[in-house]
Every structure is written in C-alpha cells, then in structure tokens.
Scaffold this motif. Structure first.
Motif, mmCIF file in Angstrom:
data_model
loop_
_atom_site.group_PDB
_atom_site.id
_atom_site.type_symbol
_atom_site.label_atom_id
_atom_site.label_comp_id
_atom_site.label_asym_id
_atom_site.label_seq_id
_atom_site.Cartn_x
_atom_site.Cartn_y
_atom_site.Cartn_z
ATOM 1 N N TYR A 246 -1.148 58.930 -38.599
ATOM 2 C CA TYR A 246 -1.964 59.743 -39.498
ATOM 3 C C TYR A 246 -2.996 58.886 -40.229
ATOM 4 C CZ TYR A 246 -3.361 62.398 -43.603
ATOM 5 O OH TYR A 246 -4.107 63.001 -44.593
ATOM 6 N N ILE A 247 -2.554 57.783 -40.808
ATOM 7 C CA ILE A 247 -3.464 56.944 -41.582
ATOM 8 C C ILE A 247 -4.476 56.257 -40.678
ATOM 9 C CG2 ILE A 247 -3.579 54.857 -43.005
ATOM 10 C CD1 ILE A 247 -1.066 55.814 -44.397
ATOM 11 N N ARG A 248 -4.033 55.723 -39.564
ATOM 12 C CA ARG A 248 -4.967 55.052 -38.646
ATOM 13 C C ARG A 248 -6.014 56.021 -38.116
ATOM 14 N NH1 ARG A 248 -2.920 53.775 -32.796
ATOM 15 N NH2 ARG A 248 -3.219 56.039 -32.820
ATOM 16 N N ASN A 249 -5.578 57.185 -37.659
ATOM 17 C CA ASN A 249 -6.513 58.138 -37.076
ATOM 18 C C ASN A 249 -7.441 58.753 -38.110
ATOM 19 O OD1 ASN A 249 -5.104 57.550 -34.788
ATOM 20 N ND2 ASN A 249 -4.434 59.629 -34.353
ATOM 21 N N THR A 250 -6.953 58.916 -39.333
ATOM 22 C CA THR A 250 -7.807 59.424 -40.401
ATOM 23 C C THR A 250 -8.908 58.426 -40.720
ATOM 24 O OG1 THR A 250 -6.017 60.726 -41.385
ATOM 25 C CG2 THR A 250 -7.865 60.165 -42.814
ATOM 26 N N LEU A 251 -8.554 57.144 -40.744
ATOM 27 C CA LEU A 251 -9.530 56.104 -41.086
ATOM 28 C C LEU A 251 -10.481 55.798 -39.931
ATOM 29 C CD1 LEU A 251 -7.212 53.609 -43.017
ATOM 30 C CD2 LEU A 251 -8.845 55.240 -43.974
ATOM 31 N N THR A 252 -10.060 56.058 -38.701
ATOM 32 C CA THR A 252 -10.899 55.748 -37.534
ATOM 33 C C THR A 252 -11.517 56.989 -36.903
ATOM 34 O OG1 THR A 252 -8.945 55.787 -36.078
ATOM 35 C CG2 THR A 252 -9.606 53.654 -36.989
ATOM 36 N N TYR B 180 6.422 49.868 -41.070
ATOM 37 C CA TYR B 180 5.250 50.701 -40.788
ATOM 38 C C TYR B 180 4.417 50.918 -42.051
ATOM 39 C CZ TYR B 180 6.181 52.020 -35.941
ATOM 40 O OH TYR B 180 6.337 52.004 -34.577
ATOM 41 N N LEU B 181 5.089 51.054 -43.177
ATOM 42 C CA LEU B 181 4.379 51.228 -44.440
ATOM 43 C C LEU B 181 3.504 50.016 -44.738
ATOM 44 C CD1 LEU B 181 4.039 53.026 -46.989
ATOM 45 C CD2 LEU B 181 5.852 51.664 -48.023
ATOM 46 N N ILE B 182 4.038 48.827 -44.512
ATOM 47 C CA ILE B 182 3.253 47.604 -44.703
ATOM 48 C C ILE B 182 2.036 47.617 -43.778
ATOM 49 C CG2 ILE B 182 3.265 45.084 -44.483
ATOM 50 C CD1 ILE B 182 4.853 46.143 -46.848
ATOM 51 N N GLY B 183 2.249 48.063 -42.538
ATOM 52 C CA GLY B 183 1.137 48.152 -41.589
ATOM 53 C C GLY B 183 0.081 49.139 -42.060
ATOM 54 N N CYS B 184 0.499 50.229 -42.683
ATOM 55 C CA CYS B 184 -0.448 51.234 -43.179
ATOM 56 C C CYS B 184 -1.269 50.694 -44.348
ATOM 57 C CB CYS B 184 0.301 52.493 -43.598
ATOM 58 S SG CYS B 184 1.001 53.417 -42.216
ATOM 59 N N ILE B 185 -0.616 49.924 -45.216
ATOM 60 C CA ILE B 185 -1.336 49.305 -46.335
ATOM 61 C C ILE B 185 -2.396 48.346 -45.799
ATOM 62 C CG2 ILE B 185 -1.098 47.758 -48.320
ATOM 63 C CD1 ILE B 185 1.701 48.956 -48.741
ATOM 64 N N TYR B 186 -2.037 47.608 -44.775
ATOM 65 C CA TYR B 186 -2.989 46.680 -44.151
ATOM 66 C C TYR B 186 -4.170 47.443 -43.552
ATOM 67 C CZ TYR B 186 -4.944 43.437 -40.725
ATOM 68 O OH TYR B 186 -5.807 42.669 -39.984
ATOM 69 N N LEU B 187 -3.896 48.570 -42.892
ATOM 70 C CA LEU B 187 -4.970 49.385 -42.312
ATOM 71 C C LEU B 187 -5.906 49.913 -43.389
ATOM 72 C CD1 LEU B 187 -3.209 51.575 -39.582
ATOM 73 C CD2 LEU B 187 -4.845 49.725 -39.215
ATOM 74 N N LEU B 188 -5.336 50.341 -44.497
ATOM 75 C CA LEU B 188 -6.138 50.881 -45.581
ATOM 76 C C LEU B 188 -7.112 49.836 -46.114
ATOM 77 C CD1 LEU B 188 -6.066 53.703 -46.897
ATOM 78 C CD2 LEU B 188 -4.753 52.714 -48.761
ATOM 79 N N TRP B 189 -6.653 48.586 -46.135
ATOM 80 C CA TRP B 189 -7.522 47.493 -46.587
ATOM 81 C C TRP B 189 -8.514 47.084 -45.501
ATOM 82 C CZ3 TRP B 189 -7.274 42.429 -44.464
ATOM 83 C CH2 TRP B 189 -8.140 41.519 -45.067
ATOM 84 N N LYS B 190 -8.037 46.945 -44.281
ATOM 85 C CA LYS B 190 -8.872 46.443 -43.193
ATOM 86 C C LYS B 190 -9.961 47.430 -42.786
ATOM 87 C CE LYS B 190 -8.676 44.836 -38.405
ATOM 88 N NZ LYS B 190 -7.810 44.628 -37.210
#
Length: 391
Positions: free
Chosen positions: A77-83, A156-166
């Motif tokens: 959800y977070i990756r696809n929303t951001l991309t 996965y939560l840590i990965g999502c935080i990283y995506l939000l920053w990156k």
C-alpha cells in the motif's frame, strides 16, 4: 471495547474499499491491513475475555496464517501509493512465502472437525495456559508463531518508514504532483505508520514476554502494553474519518498529469489535479442551474446532482476554487443580485425582494454580503449607479 472497535474497523474498511475501488485500487491492500488487524483483535479478545466457545472455535488459529500478510500488504500500500501504481511484480509474490508456509503447517488444525475445535475452545476458556500444549502448526508452536508474526510485521514497518523517507519527491518532482494531494497523502501515511509502530512494538514486547512466561502471566503483566496498543489502534481506525479524502477516494496522481503543464505562481495549475473534471462539472452546474438561488442551497445539493461523494465536492471548492463554500455561495448570489440591479429590476422590485430572488433569506444577510462583496450597501450602489448615469 476491543471487540466493538475491531468490528467498527472492519465496517469502515468496507467503506474504504467501496469508495476507492474505481479510483485507487491500492485501497485493497490498506483494507486488508485493517481487516486482518481487526481479526487479530477479535481473536485476542475471545481468548482473554470473550467466553464464547463458538466464536473462539471459529477465530482461534484458523486465520493465523493470514496474519503474516499484514506486513506485505502494508508495504504494498505505502510503496504503490508513493510510486503511483497498484500492480504487483513477479518478485512481489515472494512476500507471500511466509504465509504459504504458515498455511501449510496449519492445514491439520484448520481442517479438523468443528467439534474438536469446540473442545479446544472450552479448554482455553477454562485455562489459557493450555495454549502452549495445543498443536496449531506442524512447524512451530503458538508462542513461536506469535513471535514470527510480530517480528515480520515489524520488519516490514521499518521498510515502510524507509520508503516514506526515500520516495519523498525532490523539488523538481514535487512540482509535477498536485501539491494538496501530496500533503494529504503524506500526512495520512505518517499517522498510519506512527500508530502501527506503537501497535507492533507493543506486540513485539508481548511476544518476547510470552517466550519466558505462561500465557496467563503474559496477559496479566502486559496490561500497559495492551492499553498503548489499543489507543494506537483506536486512533488509526478513527483517523480515516479525519481524512475523508483517503476514506472516500482520491485518484492516483499520474491520472491527473496532462501533456501541457501551466505553472501559476509556482503552483500546479488546476488541470493537473485528479479532480479537475469534477471541478469543471461544478462550475457548469452553478452557471447553468443556479442552485445557489435556493435559500437552503448546500454542498450536499452539488454532490447529489453530480452523484459524487460530498468530500470530493468540498475538495474541489477548497483546493481548486481556493475558497470556502460559504464565500462561494455568497459571491454567486451577489453576482446575481448585481445583474438584477443592472437590468433595472430595482424599479420594479424592492431591494429586499432582489435579495430574496438572489437566495438570501433575510434583508440583513443580503446587506451584509453585498457590503462585503462590493464595498457598498445596495442603496449606496444604486445611488452611485444613478450618479454615474447622470454624468
């Protein structure tokens, strides 16, 4: 409380899915995150204080394998929303491996008779510590399952935080994205991740505790953590109401991009916004139907006419028209009143009658709005027009 909150979250998840299906299918992943966490909450409630052997037999361990999907679905959800995408790649299917392993290991338990599950439910109600002796998976115990699920979700939560920053857009890319939509999206994602962080950390600590003590002691000693997780879960569920744009649907950003971009004072032009077509439809409706002449005219009238969610209409008025509905309504009515005055209607109608024909309920409201819009009272405006004509 936990039971009702979980049921409420499931209901609001279906609202989320219904309104987003045609606009942004990434809501599917978010819906599953909410539903799965709700199922986990219901199961936990039934184990600790439910007392219903029937419902405990249904929820206990039958959905345990699906809990491994909370992390992947949150990530999707977070990756696809951001991309700005909603499809999965071939590599993405690797995220389902832990779920598949958990399901295979749970097959013997899942497909045993319901009478047997009722017996297990009775034993758990009588003594929660019996959970350690129940064979729920051929690969690991219930305690280990709890640790694995919490640990994977936290990673996965840590990965999502990283995506939000990156993936936060650079200054160049930010100019190509509807700014208001970007702000709304990031605020929502930050709130979502923050609350999930409290929930996952709380259950990680509970999982660690469960490895060193019996279930009943873990439950008793973890009351503070349960309260923290419960508060975070409540905020996460009810925050959707504070973000109606997310709940009722906001299109993906790339659907709004047009070949020609017009920069207006460093802002993205209205035609860049996902709701530009609705914005034009609202303008057409106001111009042709003149619904503002009805004294009881409201945002819901526009929504009903366009058959669109009310919050979408409010979004267009606030962000694309850059005004408030009350000011828009007042300006349109005064514009109509000015047209009547210029046509000489004041010679046939009283000023109060012109105000009523323009949609104002009272004379005082008409005078106040007229003064604010033109700088004159209706009488002063008429006298000024007469003076200009004589000259």
């Amino acid at each position: 409380m936990l039971l009702y909150l979980s049921i409420f979250t499931i209901l609001i998840s279906f609202v989320l899915l219904y309104h987003n299906w045609g606009l942004n299918k990434n809501a599917i992943y978010l819906t599953f995150v909410f539903i799965l966490t709700s199922i986990f909450g219901i199961a936990h409630y039934l184990i600790t204080s439910g007392g219903s052997r029937f419902w405990l037999a249904i929820f206990y361990n039958n959905f345990a394998a699906l809990m491994f999907l909370i992390g992947p679905f949150l990530y999707f959800y977070i990756r696809n929303t951001l991309t700005d995408r909603y499809s999965l790649s071939k590599k993405d299917w690797l995220h389902f491996i832990p779920t598949l392993i958990a399901f295979i290991g749970s097959v013997p338990y899942i497909f045993q008779s319901f009478d047997k599950k009722l017996e297990i439910a009775d034993k758990i109600i009588q003594n929660p510590d019996i959970i350690e002796e129940i064979d729920v998976n051929i690969f690991y115990t219930m305690g280990q399952s709890f640790v694995f699920r919490c640990s994977i979700a936290f990673l996965y939560l840590i990965g999502c935080i990283y995506l939000l920053w990156k993936l936060y857009p650079s200054e160049t890319k930010e100019k190509q994205i509807p700014k208001n939509q970007l702000i709304i999206t990031y605020r929502w994602l930050i709130i979502l991740i923050t609350n999930l962080s409290f929930i996952f950390v709380s259950f990680i600590l509970l999982a660690i505790s469960s490895e060193h003590s019996v279930p009943s002691k873990t439950i008793n000693d973890g009351q503070v953590l349960y309260i923290i997780a419960g508060l975070a879960y409540s905020i996460m569920s009810f925050s959707l109401i504070l973000f109606p744009e997310i709940l009722y649907g906001i299109p993906r950003r790339n659907e709004a991009v047009t070949p020609k971009k017009k920069k207006v004072k460093n802002k993205i032009a209205p035609e860049e916004d996902p709701f530009f077509d609705m914005y034009k439809a609202i303008l057409k409706y106001l111009e042709e139907e003149k619904p503002f002449l009805n004294p009881d005219f409201s945002v819901s009238d526009i929504a009903l006419y366009l058959k669109a969610p009310q919050n979408h209409v409010s979004y267009c008025i606030t962000y694309l028209m850059e005004t408030k509905f009350s000011k828009l309504k007042s300006a349109l009515r005064i514009k109509h009143a000015l047209e009547l005055l210029k046509k000489g209607s004041n010679s046939l109608l009283t000023i109060e009658a012109i105000g009523k024909q323009s949609g104002f309920k009272t004379r005082s409201n008409f005078y106040a709005a007229f003064k604010e819009e033109t700088g004159f009272t209706p009488t002063e405006y008429i006298n000024n027009e007469i003076s200009e004509t004589i000259r």
